[in-house]
Structures are given as C-alpha cells and as structure tokens.
Design a protein around this motif. Structure first.
Motif, PDB file in Angstrom:
ATOM      1  N   GLY A 124       0.849  -1.181   0.000  1.00  0.00           N
ATOM      2  CA  GLY A 124       0.000   0.000   0.000  1.00  0.00           C
ATOM      3  C   GLY A 124       0.879   1.223   0.000  1.00  0.00           C
ATOM      4  N   THR A 125       0.302   2.367  -0.322  1.00  0.00           N
ATOM      5  CA  THR A 125       1.098   3.590  -0.319  1.00  0.00           C
ATOM      6  C   THR A 125       1.502   3.957   1.099  1.00  0.00           C
ATOM      7  N   ASN A 126       0.611   3.757   2.049  1.00  0.00           N
ATOM      8  CA  ASN A 126       0.885   4.117   3.440  1.00  0.00           C
ATOM      9  C   ASN A 126       0.341   3.071   4.396  1.00  0.00           C
ATOM     10  N   GLY A 127       0.981   2.994   5.566  1.00  0.00           N
ATOM     11  CA  GLY A 127       0.498   2.123   6.628  1.00  0.00           C
ATOM     12  C   GLY A 127       1.078   0.724   6.622  1.00  0.00           C
ATOM     13  N   VAL A 132       1.933  -4.411   9.297  1.00  0.00           N
ATOM     14  CA  VAL A 132       2.733  -5.632   9.447  1.00  0.00           C
ATOM     15  C   VAL A 132       3.138  -5.839  10.902  1.00  0.00           C
ATOM     16  N   GLN A 133       3.472  -4.770  11.596  1.00  0.00           N
ATOM     17  CA  GLN A 133       3.829  -4.909  13.011  1.00  0.00           C
ATOM     18  C   GLN A 133       2.609  -5.285  13.854  1.00  0.00           C
ATOM     19  N   ARG A 145       5.174 -18.693  16.025  1.00  0.00           N
ATOM     20  CA  ARG A 145       6.518 -18.131  15.815  1.00  0.00           C
ATOM     21  C   ARG A 145       6.501 -17.371  14.491  1.00  0.00           C
ATOM     22  N   THR A 146       6.755 -16.060  14.578  1.00  0.00           N
ATOM     23  CA  THR A 146       6.650 -15.220  13.393  1.00  0.00           C
ATOM     24  C   THR A 146       7.720 -14.145  13.425  1.00  0.00           C
ATOM     25  N   ALA A 147       7.786 -13.361  12.355  1.00  0.00           N
ATOM     26  CA  ALA A 147       8.688 -12.215  12.285  1.00  0.00           C
ATOM     27  C   ALA A 147       8.108 -11.223  11.297  1.00  0.00           C
ATOM     28  N   ALA A 148       8.302  -9.934  11.576  1.00  0.00           N
ATOM     29  CA  ALA A 148       7.934  -8.874  10.634  1.00  0.00           C
ATOM     30  C   ALA A 148       9.138  -8.632   9.738  1.00  0.00           C
ATOM     31  N   VAL A 149       8.993  -8.919   8.466  1.00  0.00           N
ATOM     32  CA  VAL A 149      10.141  -8.911   7.549  1.00  0.00           C
ATOM     33  C   VAL A 149       9.762  -8.234   6.237  1.00  0.00           C
ATOM     34  N   GLY A 150      10.727  -8.215   5.306  1.00  0.00           N
ATOM     35  CA  GLY A 150      10.506  -7.646   3.993  1.00  0.00           C
ATOM     36  C   GLY A 150      11.118  -6.277   3.896  1.00  0.00           C
ATOM     37  N   ASN A 151      10.267  -5.261   3.918  1.00  0.00           N
ATOM     38  CA  ASN A 151      10.743  -3.879   3.833  1.00  0.00           C
ATOM     39  C   ASN A 151      11.151  -3.342   5.201  1.00  0.00           C
ATOM     40  N   LEU A 169       5.061 -15.849   8.325  1.00  0.00           N
ATOM     41  CA  LEU A 169       5.798 -14.590   8.262  1.00  0.00           C
ATOM     42  C   LEU A 169       4.852 -13.446   7.908  1.00  0.00           C
ATOM     43  N   ALA A 170       5.030 -12.316   8.585  1.00  0.00           N
ATOM     44  CA  ALA A 170       4.315 -11.074   8.268  1.00  0.00           C
ATOM     45  C   ALA A 170       5.249 -10.241   7.393  1.00  0.00           C
ATOM     46  N   VAL A 171       4.888 -10.059   6.135  1.00  0.00           N
ATOM     47  CA  VAL A 171       5.837  -9.550   5.139  1.00  0.00           C
ATOM     48  C   VAL A 171       5.373  -8.204   4.580  1.00  0.00           C
ATOM     49  N   GLU A 172       6.148  -7.163   4.831  1.00  0.00           N
ATOM     50  CA  GLU A 172       5.896  -5.859   4.227  1.00  0.00           C
ATOM     51  C   GLU A 172       6.608  -5.790   2.882  1.00  0.00           C
ATOM     52  N   LEU A 173       5.879  -5.405   1.842  1.00  0.00           N
ATOM     53  CA  LEU A 173       6.457  -5.351   0.498  1.00  0.00           C
ATOM     54  C   LEU A 173       6.207  -3.987  -0.129  1.00  0.00           C
ATOM     55  N   SER A 174       7.269  -3.353  -0.576  1.00  0.00           N
ATOM     56  CA  SER A 174       7.142  -2.091  -1.299  1.00  0.00           C
ATOM     57  C   SER A 174       6.835  -2.366  -2.766  1.00  0.00           C
ATOM     58  N   SER A 175       6.428  -1.339  -3.473  1.00  0.00           N
ATOM     59  CA  SER A 175       6.193  -1.487  -4.913  1.00  0.00           C
ATOM     60  C   SER A 175       7.483  -1.868  -5.623  1.00  0.00           C
TER      61      SER A 175
END
Length: 484
Positions: A124-127, A132-133, A145-151, A169-175
């Motif tokens: 997403g553009t924001n948030g 993810v956290q 058992r997890t981790a905030a990862v990616g971006n 896994l909780a994964v933040e992905l940028s464009s």
C-alpha cells in the motif's frame, strides 16, 4: 534434503548483486553460502562502502565499487536492491545479454524449503509498516513463531534461511520489491490503499498500481482490500488467484458480507465466521488500538488494524488473539508520535508521512493544525492534499527543497491560511520551523510535522528529521533554543 537441493541449484552460478546496502549484503552472503560465485556492484565509493566490501571479500565475494553500469562477464542472474530503477544501465546490459533481473524478495521466495512458513503479505502507499507490526503482534499473541520482515526488520533472506523454523511470516512489500518478485505467491495479502507515490521510479500511476497488484497473484486464501479505496478492489478483480481464494474488504463503517468493519466502537468480523449472512464476530475495541501515549487511535490506524486482523483471521487466528495482539502493539517512532504539550499546544511527530497520502491521513486526525511541511516531492503534486485539509489549518511552516510546490497549492486552495516560508534546507531549519509554528499556534492546536515529502534534501532519513523536530520541541518546552 531440501537444503542440499537448494545448494545444488545455485552452486557455480555467477550472480551479480546490485547495491551494497542491507538487502544486497544479505543476498550476497546467502548466495555465496549456497555455492554461487557472487559479484557485488555499487556506483558509490566511500569509506563506508569500502569497509563493507572488505567484509564481503573475506567471504570470497567480489565487490566492484564506482561502476554500476557494466554487467560483469559471465553473469547468470542479477539480484537488485529495491531502489534501483528499472531503466538502470546495468539492467539494460542484462536484458541485452538475456540475463534476468530479480530482487531479494524473489530470491527469498525461491530459497524457501519444503514446508516453509506461509507469507501474509502487506503493501500500500501508506500504513505498511504499522499493519505488518500489528499483524506480527497478533500472530505472536496466538502463540505462533513469526517475524515482521521484507521492507522492515531482519532481511527476509536471512529469515527464510534461519535454522529455527517459523510458523508464518508477516511480510511488508514495497512497490519496488514487488516489481522484482515475479514468482511470489502469498497465503493471503492486503493492499491498504493506493495514491500517487514513487512515480519518478515507476513512470506512471498505472505502472505503480500494477506493481502493487502483483501481491495478489496466486493468493491461496484471501485478498484483502480497502472498501474506501476502490482501486484496491480493482486490483483484486484483476488478479489470478487460486481456486477458492476470497475477496475480503475492510471498512471504518459497519461491515457488509465478507468484510471487517466497525460497529459502536467494536472491530467486527463478517468474513471469517460460519454464517456471515446472519452473524458477526467481535474482535476488539477501537480503544485497544490506542498507542502507548494514550492518544485516541487515528482513523487510518483503525483501518490498519482491520487489515491486520483480516490477514490473521485468514490464517485461522482466534478473536482473542486479535484483541490481545492489538493491545500489545506499540507504534514506531516518528509515526504520529506525541512529543510534548507546550503552553496548551500538542506537538506531534509524523516524520514518516513522506508522501501526500500519508500526510492527508495524518492531517485528518486533528481539528486545528499548524502544519510543518516540505522536503523532496518525488514527483508529487499537492493540490488535492491542501484542498482536503485547508479547513483544519491554523497556519503552515514550509521548509525543504520543494516547499514552493506546497506553497503554490496553499495559495490556490487555502489563500487565507498564514504561511511562513523558511527558504532553508539546512538541518538547523527544523528548530526554526518549530519556533515559527509555536508563534502561529493557539491553545488547543496541534503542531504537526507531516512533511508530505521525503527527507533526503536535509536529513539522512525521516528518522533523523523526526529526531530534529522532537529535539526542538523539547528545547521549546524547557524554555531554551535548539540549534538553528
């Protein structure tokens, strides 16, 4: 067995890694450890990069500084860091040689072993980071058992190759990352919102949206979209997903069928319940989302919590864990962080609002605002932001390289709002901005740093910009002057 198969697949291949940042170093070390011959290229050449190069050289990794345009001879695959533009000369050389270019997220996906943790992905553009956290906090509350990862956080390749297995896994992905990750297939994914951003990188809004939409490709259980942002639902409609994958909306109002929403201050699920036509499940109270400062949750953070809850519910998490995870969550610094009250005026640091969409959400959270804005516009325009926020503005203080663009939008859409143009791009300008904002503010107002721009014209990153704001505010509260 799976590890040996991975090693044999990479052994002897010549991989060129573009960029000597955190993700580049992670990719280089991981691939070298799997038997690949790795060359890292970076156009910079300074003491920091030379130190990193020396560290990699100790692991038999070749590093070439000062030349990021020439493709090393014999390259089989290029792995890029997220920020490199698609039209970079190195990638043109790779295309001419018939060599694929992928990102670190794509490599992490390919390196997953048999039975690897599913990915719950967010863009997403924001948030993104907040969501993810929140998601990771909910998953942890569920005993996973997890981790905030990616971006964010630990490089995703390092987590994928960890000796201790993860459940999810909780994964933040940028464009950027999605652009370079063609094979990614998430368990479930969310696009929080879409607004113009990074258009100088993507070339157009359509290309930017298309890269965001890649996150839905091949989803297995749920594609989460924002009911208030129809562009996100269109991306779901365009996605090629697995049979049975569902479209799930989130809304700040009462939820419809297959949606999560809010009823009388309660987060409610009408998507992951046995009979969603006649029943709904209470998940948490809006008050559970309030940050540690005790400030009420801003509307966009309620939306982020709903998206995180939807992804967790798609993974089978029970309602109590959603509530407990949201209660345990604490927001990052520089994201709507209350710094201090001085003479009846609240000072709030949202330095992470680096684009117009984030700034608009931030401005919408307060009634009467002295707005500190400006920096690098990244190709953005500001008319829509100013028009939407004009009625909330007590005054505006502008600083940074592209402040003129915001000033022109203010002249068009908020001509009666007092504007102070500092005409400065030095780091000391922030202290002057806080003093000017204090002069414009009245008791009950909020002085809000929500720059709507990137920080690199004045500061190393948005964290440093927020730190400078907080330091100036605390100096004001103590009755002394910060360096200006």
């Amino acid at each position: 067995m799976a590890g040996h198969q991975v090693t044999s697949a990479w052994s002897g291949k010549h991989i060129t890694v573009a960029g000597l940042g955190v993700s580049g170093i992670s990719a280089a070390r991981a691939l070298a450890g799997l038997g690949a011959r790795v060359t890292v290229v970076d156009g910079g050449d300074n003491e920091v990069l030379r130190d990193r190069a020396a560290s990699l050289a100790a692991g038999d990794i070749t590093v070439r500084l000062g030349d990021a345009t020439t493709l090393p001879e014999g390259t089989d695959l290029v792995v890029t860091s997220p920020g490199w533009k698609p039209d970079s000369p190195l990638f043109a050389a790779a295309a001419e040689a018939g060599v694929d270019v992928v990102g670190d997220v794509e490599i992490a996906w390919r390196l997953r072993g048999e039975g690897a943790a599913p990915w719950l992905a967010v863009t997403g553009t924001n948030g993104k980071t907040t969501t993810v956290q929140m998601l990771a906090s909910i998953l942890e509350a569920a005993g996973l058992r997890t981790a905030a990862v990616g971006n964010i956080g630990t490089p995703i390749i390092d987590v994928v190759l960890s000796q201790e297995p993860y459940d999810v896994l909780a994964v933040e992905l940028s464009s950027y990352q999605l652009h370079w990750a063609p094979s990614l297939r998430a368990h479930s994914a969310a696009v929080l919102n879409l607004a113009p951003d990074h258009l100088d990188w993507h070339g157009s809004m359509a290309a930017y949206a298309a890269d965001k939409g890649r996150i839905y490709e091949g989803n297995k259980v749920a594609c989460i979209y924002n009911v208030a942002d129809p562009a996100t639902e269109r991306l779901v409609q365009q996605a090629d997903v697995e049979e049975g994958c569902r479209a799930i909306g989130f809304t700040l109002g009462p939820p419809g069928l297959s949606e999560l929403g809010v009823v009388d201050g309660i987060l409610v699920d009408r998507a992951f319940v046995p009979d969603r036509r006649t029943s709904a499940q209470e998940l948490a109270e809006v008050a559970d989302i309030a940050p540690a400062t005790g400030q009420p949750a801003a509307p966009h953070n309620i939306a982020n919590a709903l998206a995180a809850a939807a992804l967790a519910r798609a993974f089978g998490v029970e309602p109590a864990a959603v509530r407990d995870g949201l209660r345990a969550f604490r927001p990052d610094a520089h994201r709507i962080a209350h710094v201090a009250d001085v003479d009846g005026v609240a000072y709030v640091d949202d330095s992470k609002a680096t684009n117009t969409h984030a700034a608009e959400a931030s401005l919408a959270a307060y009634g009467s605002i002295v707005w500190i804005a400006g920096g690098l516009a990244k190709g953005a325009t500001f008319d829509e932001l100013v028009a939407a926020s004009a009625k909330r503005l007590r005054g505006v203080v502008l600083l940074g390289a592209d402040r003129r663009l915001i000033g022109e939008a203010l002249a068009r859409h908020a001509p009666d709002v007092p504007v102070t143009d500092l005409d400065r791009t030095d780091t000391g300008a922030m202290a002057a901005a806080v003093r000017e904002a204090a002069r414009l503010a009245r008791p009950g107002d909020t002085v809000l740093l929500a720059p709507a721009c990137a920080s690199m014209d004045m500061f190393a990153n948005y964290n440093k910009r927020g730190d400078a704001f907080a330091e100036a505010v605390l100096a004001l509260a103590a009755g002394r002057e910060a360096d200006a």
